[in-house]
Structures are given as C-alpha cells and as structure tokens.
Design an enzyme around this catalytic site. Structure first.
Site, mmCIF file in Angstrom:
data_model
loop_
_atom_site.group_PDB
_atom_site.id
_atom_site.type_symbol
_atom_site.label_atom_id
_atom_site.label_comp_id
_atom_site.label_asym_id
_atom_site.label_seq_id
_atom_site.Cartn_x
_atom_site.Cartn_y
_atom_site.Cartn_z
ATOM 1 N N LYS A 53 -7.467 -29.413 35.983
ATOM 2 C CA LYS A 53 -6.053 -29.544 35.557
ATOM 3 C C LYS A 53 -5.121 -29.077 36.674
ATOM 4 C CE LYS A 53 -6.671 -31.389 31.609
ATOM 5 N NZ LYS A 53 -6.292 -32.788 31.409
ATOM 6 N N TYR A 110 -13.142 -27.028 34.218
ATOM 7 C CA TYR A 110 -12.152 -27.817 33.474
ATOM 8 C C TYR A 110 -10.740 -27.403 33.872
ATOM 9 C CZ TYR A 110 -8.963 -29.089 29.744
ATOM 10 O OH TYR A 110 -7.865 -29.558 29.054
ATOM 11 N N SER A 142 -2.543 -28.099 30.906
ATOM 12 C CA SER A 142 -3.008 -27.124 29.917
ATOM 13 C C SER A 142 -2.562 -25.722 30.312
ATOM 14 C CB SER A 142 -4.540 -27.177 29.888
ATOM 15 O OG SER A 142 -5.064 -26.086 29.193
HETATM 16 P P1 NAD Z 1 -9.824 -36.302 23.387
HETATM 17 O O1 NAD Z 1 -11.161 -36.170 24.012
HETATM 18 O O2 NAD Z 1 -9.738 -36.360 21.905
HETATM 19 O O3 NAD Z 1 -9.075 -37.588 23.981
HETATM 20 C C1 NAD Z 1 -9.314 -38.085 25.273
HETATM 21 C C2 NAD Z 1 -9.493 -39.605 25.166
HETATM 22 O O4 NAD Z 1 -9.705 -40.125 26.483
HETATM 23 C C3 NAD Z 1 -10.696 -40.003 24.316
HETATM 24 O O5 NAD Z 1 -10.329 -41.007 23.392
HETATM 25 C C4 NAD Z 1 -11.698 -40.549 25.349
HETATM 26 O O6 NAD Z 1 -12.514 -41.562 24.802
HETATM 27 C C5 NAD Z 1 -10.766 -41.058 26.440
HETATM 28 N N1 NAD Z 1 -11.367 -41.079 27.777
HETATM 29 C C6 NAD Z 1 -12.038 -40.088 28.419
HETATM 30 N N2 NAD Z 1 -12.430 -40.500 29.639
HETATM 31 C C7 NAD Z 1 -11.992 -41.771 29.769
HETATM 32 C C8 NAD Z 1 -12.082 -42.749 30.806
HETATM 33 N N3 NAD Z 1 -12.747 -42.500 31.939
HETATM 34 N N4 NAD Z 1 -11.514 -43.954 30.612
HETATM 35 C C9 NAD Z 1 -10.867 -44.236 29.456
HETATM 36 N N5 NAD Z 1 -10.753 -43.366 28.439
HETATM 37 C C10 NAD Z 1 -11.316 -42.153 28.590
HETATM 38 O O7 NAD Z 1 -8.926 -35.106 23.958
HETATM 39 P P2 NAD Z 1 -7.514 -34.567 23.442
HETATM 40 O O8 NAD Z 1 -7.733 -33.278 22.741
HETATM 41 O O9 NAD Z 1 -6.768 -35.648 22.792
HETATM 42 O O10 NAD Z 1 -6.865 -34.211 24.858
HETATM 43 C C11 NAD Z 1 -6.087 -35.156 25.564
HETATM 44 C C12 NAD Z 1 -5.752 -34.574 26.923
HETATM 45 O O11 NAD Z 1 -5.060 -33.337 26.750
HETATM 46 C C13 NAD Z 1 -6.961 -34.250 27.801
HETATM 47 O O12 NAD Z 1 -6.643 -34.566 29.134
HETATM 48 C C14 NAD Z 1 -7.134 -32.765 27.620
HETATM 49 O O13 NAD Z 1 -7.747 -32.180 28.744
HETATM 50 C C15 NAD Z 1 -5.696 -32.307 27.489
HETATM 51 N N6 NAD Z 1 -5.550 -31.046 26.746
HETATM 52 C C16 NAD Z 1 -6.123 -30.926 25.516
HETATM 53 C C17 NAD Z 1 -5.996 -29.720 24.823
HETATM 54 C C18 NAD Z 1 -6.651 -29.526 23.480
HETATM 55 O O14 NAD Z 1 -6.806 -28.376 23.062
HETATM 56 N N7 NAD Z 1 -7.042 -30.572 22.765
HETATM 57 C C19 NAD Z 1 -5.261 -28.663 25.382
HETATM 58 C C20 NAD Z 1 -4.675 -28.845 26.644
HETATM 59 C C21 NAD Z 1 -4.831 -30.050 27.326
HETATM 60 C C1 WQD Z 2 -8.848 -19.782 19.975
HETATM 61 C C2 WQD Z 2 -9.168 -18.344 19.535
HETATM 62 C C3 WQD Z 2 -11.284 -17.557 20.322
HETATM 63 C C4 WQD Z 2 -13.726 -20.338 17.987
HETATM 64 C C5 WQD Z 2 -9.205 -23.771 24.480
HETATM 65 C C6 WQD Z 2 -9.318 -24.065 25.955
HETATM 66 C C7 WQD Z 2 -7.960 -24.362 26.525
HETATM 67 C C8 WQD Z 2 -7.259 -25.474 25.720
HETATM 68 C C9 WQD Z 2 -7.271 -25.192 24.251
HETATM 69 C C10 WQD Z 2 -7.708 -27.585 26.740
HETATM 70 C C11 WQD Z 2 -9.797 -17.507 20.639
HETATM 71 C C12 WQD Z 2 -11.284 -17.646 18.806
HETATM 72 C C13 WQD Z 2 -12.657 -19.658 18.527
HETATM 73 C C14 WQD Z 2 -14.632 -19.659 17.134
HETATM 74 C C15 WQD Z 2 -13.310 -17.670 17.403
HETATM 75 N N1 WQD Z 2 -7.943 -26.721 25.849
HETATM 76 N N2 WQD Z 2 -12.441 -18.339 18.238
HETATM 77 N N3 WQD Z 2 -14.371 -18.340 16.871
HETATM 78 O O1 WQD Z 2 -10.084 -20.819 23.931
HETATM 79 O O2 WQD Z 2 -7.647 -20.501 23.279
HETATM 80 O O3 WQD Z 2 -8.375 -22.618 24.311
HETATM 81 O O4 WQD Z 2 -8.603 -24.894 23.823
HETATM 82 O O5 WQD Z 2 -6.978 -27.531 27.685
HETATM 83 O O6 WQD Z 2 -8.155 -24.735 27.849
HETATM 84 O O7 WQD Z 2 -9.883 -22.934 26.609
HETATM 85 O O8 WQD Z 2 -9.057 -22.145 22.010
HETATM 86 O O9 WQD Z 2 -9.737 -22.715 19.708
HETATM 87 O O10 WQD Z 2 -11.524 -22.140 21.409
HETATM 88 O O11 WQD Z 2 -10.013 -20.346 20.570
HETATM 89 O O12 WQD Z 2 -13.133 -16.471 17.130
HETATM 90 O O13 WQD Z 2 -15.620 -20.210 16.650
HETATM 91 O O14 WQD Z 2 -10.142 -18.411 18.483
HETATM 92 O O15 WQD Z 2 -12.001 -16.417 20.757
HETATM 93 O O16 WQD Z 2 -9.317 -16.202 20.492
HETATM 94 P P1 WQD Z 2 -8.833 -21.386 23.428
HETATM 95 P P2 WQD Z 2 -10.143 -21.914 20.881
#
Ligand code: NAD
Ligand code: WQD
Length: 342
Positions: free
Chosen positions: A152, A148, A124
C-alpha cells in the site's frame, strides 16, 4: 461521469458501485473473481435499477485491460482490486508485491495513456505503521509490519510519482480504517473465504453457530477495557467517501483518512452486537496477536473540510447490518446448495 471500478465485485467495491449508480454515474466493473463471487453481480442488478457493464478480466493482463479502457470513454478510475490478507502476505510476499503493484501500475499507465484525469486508490491506515492515534494524513509514514502494508505504501509512492510526471493525472489516496457492516438490503456484504481473520465476520459466524467462540486477542492493552481499539466505519459511509473523492478530484495528489474519528474497543463491539441483535456471543481471551497495536483511529478533519464528507452510521447500524447480511447470505447459500442436489 463514466467510472471504471477495478475489483468492483469485492466487499468495498460492490457497495461503492451501488452508490456511484445512485449518484447518477455510469460504471464498468472489472474483476477476475479471485476473491468474489459472480452472484454478487446478480445481486447488484437486483438492488440497482441502473444498468452497468461487467468485464471478467485480470488487471494484470494489460492488453485485455486496454481494450476495456479504449472502448469505455472513461472519466475516472476507482482501483480496489488487489490482495488484502495481512497473514497471507507474510507467508506469500512475492504474490502480494506482484499483484498489488502490477495492478496499480497497469491501471496508472492506462490512465496516463488515455488522459483519464481522476484516479482514486484504496490505501489503508496500515501505512501509518505503529504511529500514535489520532492519525493525521500529513504525518510521516512509519514502516508497516507486513508485506501487505508495504504494497500500500509503495502504490501510494508510485501514484505520487506518476501524478508529478503527468500533471493531468489527479490522484486521491484514501486511507481506510476498519470497514464493517453491509448494504441495508442484506444482499451484499463481507463474505470471506475460509475462517475469517477480521473481527466482524468472525463475530457474525459465531452468532450463526458456524464457529464456536470468538477469541479476543489480548485484554491487557492500555485501553479503557484492555481490549484493542479500532476506528470501525460502515462500508456504505466508506462507499460514499469514494463518490465524494472522484467527484471532487483536483489535480495533483490528495490524501484522506476515511474513518469516523472515534475508537471503539473489541469488547464494546461485542456488547453492541449482542444488544442490537438480541443474542449472545461466546468469547474467551487469548494472548495478543502478533503485529497488533493497542489503538488505531483517524483524525478526519481534513476529509470533512475538503470533501464535505462525514460518516452517518454508528456502531449499532454496523452491527445490525452485518448480522442481517450473515443471516440472508447463509440462507441464500443453503438454498443454492440444495438446488445443486435436486
Ligand atoms: P475484496 O477482496 O473483497 O475485493 C477485491 C476485489 O478485487 C475482489 O473482487 C477480487 O476478485 C478483485 N481482484 C483481485 N485481484 C484482481 C486482479 N488481478 N484483477 C481483477 N480483479 C482482481 O477486498 P475489499 O475488502 O473490498 O478491499 C478493496 C480494496 O481496499 C483492497 O485494495 C484492499 O487492500 C483495500 N482495503 C481494504 C480494507 C478492508 O479492511 N477490507 C482496509 C483497507 C484497505
Ligand atoms: C480488529 C481488532 C484484533 C479478530 C486489519 C488490517 C488492516 C486493514 C483492516 C486492510 C483487533 C481484534 C480480531 C479476532 C480479535 N485491512 N480481533 N479476534 O487488524 O485492525 O486491521 O483490517 O487494509 O490493514 O490489519 O482488523 O478486524 O483483524 O482486528 O480479538 O478473531 O479485533 O486484535 O484489536 P485490524 P481486525
């Protein structure tokens, strides 16, 4: 290739499964459904004409996971499974360290044991901490502001060390920026439990009337319009980035940003959402959210040059597709609910 997709029923994993199948790969999905629904499996089977395996398994259960890897003839692993809520990681840090580190260790141990040469990890942009954008893969990582983010950075380190000790293990660390949007069918998308923390699901739920108004966290940032700026990326573009990464996996460790390279403000997202979907999003400004910074966006030169990948969808597509999913999914859930009461 046969790819094991951990967390393949989640938001990003489910979209990636579709793109892998479309590209001609075979897949085994492993998910324990802790943050996804079994209906996503049915929906993947509706969208894709290719068959695939699904195992309901907790990746923390090493013995169960090993039976799946053992019989699978796996060529590569894409590891999405983990916990991802920043706020929850602050209130329950031990659970975040336990799950995110141990799922990664279990899968990496099996990759080494079964000589699986390709391992793609969901990292991330949060590992860059509060560094100034545009963010470049080679820059020194700063401490993140929450457990979190720490998990990562730690998983990146674990995979780096494992690859160094086992040169056959090729690892790609993908640092995602802000994934939003949904598959164009409207069948799968982001469907968080409870009140959303992230911007786009909050907007779609306000648009649907499930929430009253959006609260914008701060309008006094040093940005064009005072609201936060992020690098929003369509989840289907992100999914394609994984397929490029696993297909082009080299030995050693590669690190890539997956973003568009362009920042968009919160107000710009709202205005675009209103325009393309022809509706209004009521909002109010409130104080800044703890831990937020003004601007986060990627430098994407490296991933373009080395993987030949770039994004194809713009903010309009992201807003349109996110809204289509919200609408279809709400209708699906209402129908399911009324079925139950028949
Ligand atoms: P998500 O929660 O929708 O998907 C994660 C999946 O993993 C879910 O289906 C959950 O049931 C499964 N899971 C969790 N723990 C498990 C375990 N112990 N065994 C088996 N399955 C398990 O999340 P996402 O948004 O699809 O994110 C996927 C990955 O990407 C995560 O590692 C997240 O940290 C990373 N990521 C997400 C974002 C984002 O904004 N969505 C941004 C950066 C990184
Ligand atoms: C985006 C912008 C908020 C909600 C997060 C995690 C990051 C990654 C992606 C996993 C910001 C603003 C948001 C609301 C708002 N996840 N906002 N009102 O914080 O950039 O990133 O998700 O790895 O680690 O921190 O994403 O969608 O929460 O926010 O004004 O109700 O929207 O302040 O500027 P963020 P976000």
């Amino acid at each position: 290739m046969h790819i094991l997709v951990s967390g393949g029923l989640g938001y990003i994993g489910s979209h990636t499964c579709l793109v892998l199948l479309e590209a001609g790969h075979t897949i085994s999905i492993v998910d324990n459904l802790i943050n996804s629904k079994i209906e996503t499996l049915e929906k993947l089977r509706i969208i894709s004409t290719s068959d695939f395996q699904f195992y309901q398994c907790d990746i923390l259960d090493y013995e169960h996971l090993e039976t799946i890897v053992h019989e699978g003839n796996v060529d590569g692993i894409i590891h999405f499974a983990g916990l991802k809520s920043v706020g929850e990681s602050v209130s329950n840090p031990l659970e975040y360290y336990r799950v995110n580190l141990n799922t990664t260790i279990n899968l990496t141990r099996l990759a080494v044991k079964y000589k699986i040469p390709r391992f793609v990890f969901s990292s991330s942009a949060t590992v860059y901490g509060s560094a100034k954008s545009p963010l470049v893969e080679s820059q020194k990582l700063l401490p993140t502001t929450n457990p979190y983010g720490e998990t990562k950075a730690m998983c990146e380190k674990i995979l780096n060390d494992a690859s160094q000790a086992n040169p056959n293990l090729g690892v790609t660390l993908l640092r995602y920026f802000n994934p939003i949007g949904a598959h164009e069918s409207g069948l799968i998308g982001e469907n968080p439990n409870g009140t959303p923390n992230n911007l786009m699901p909050y907007i779609t739920q306000v648009a649907k009337g499930k929430l009253e108004k959006l609260k914008i966290f701060g309008n006094d940032y040093p940005t064009n319009d005072g609201t936060g700026v992020r690098d929003f990326i369509h989840v289907m573009d992100l999914a394609k980035g994984h397929v490029a990464a696993i297909e082009k996996q080299k030995s050693g460790v590669q690190v890539y940003n997956l973003g568009t390279g362009k920042g968009t403000s919160v107000l710009e997202i709202i205005k675009t959402f209103e325009r393309v979907n022809n509706l209004e999003i009521p909002y109010e400004f409130i104080e800044r959210r703890n831990g937020d910074i003004a601007e986060v966006y990627a430098n994407v030169l490296k991933v373009g040059k080395e993987l030949g990948w770039k994004t194809e969808r713009n903010i309009e597509d992201m807003c349109r597709d996110a809204w289509r999913f919200e609408n279809q999914n709400s209708q699906y859930e209402e129908e399911k609910f009324s079925e139950l009461w028949k």
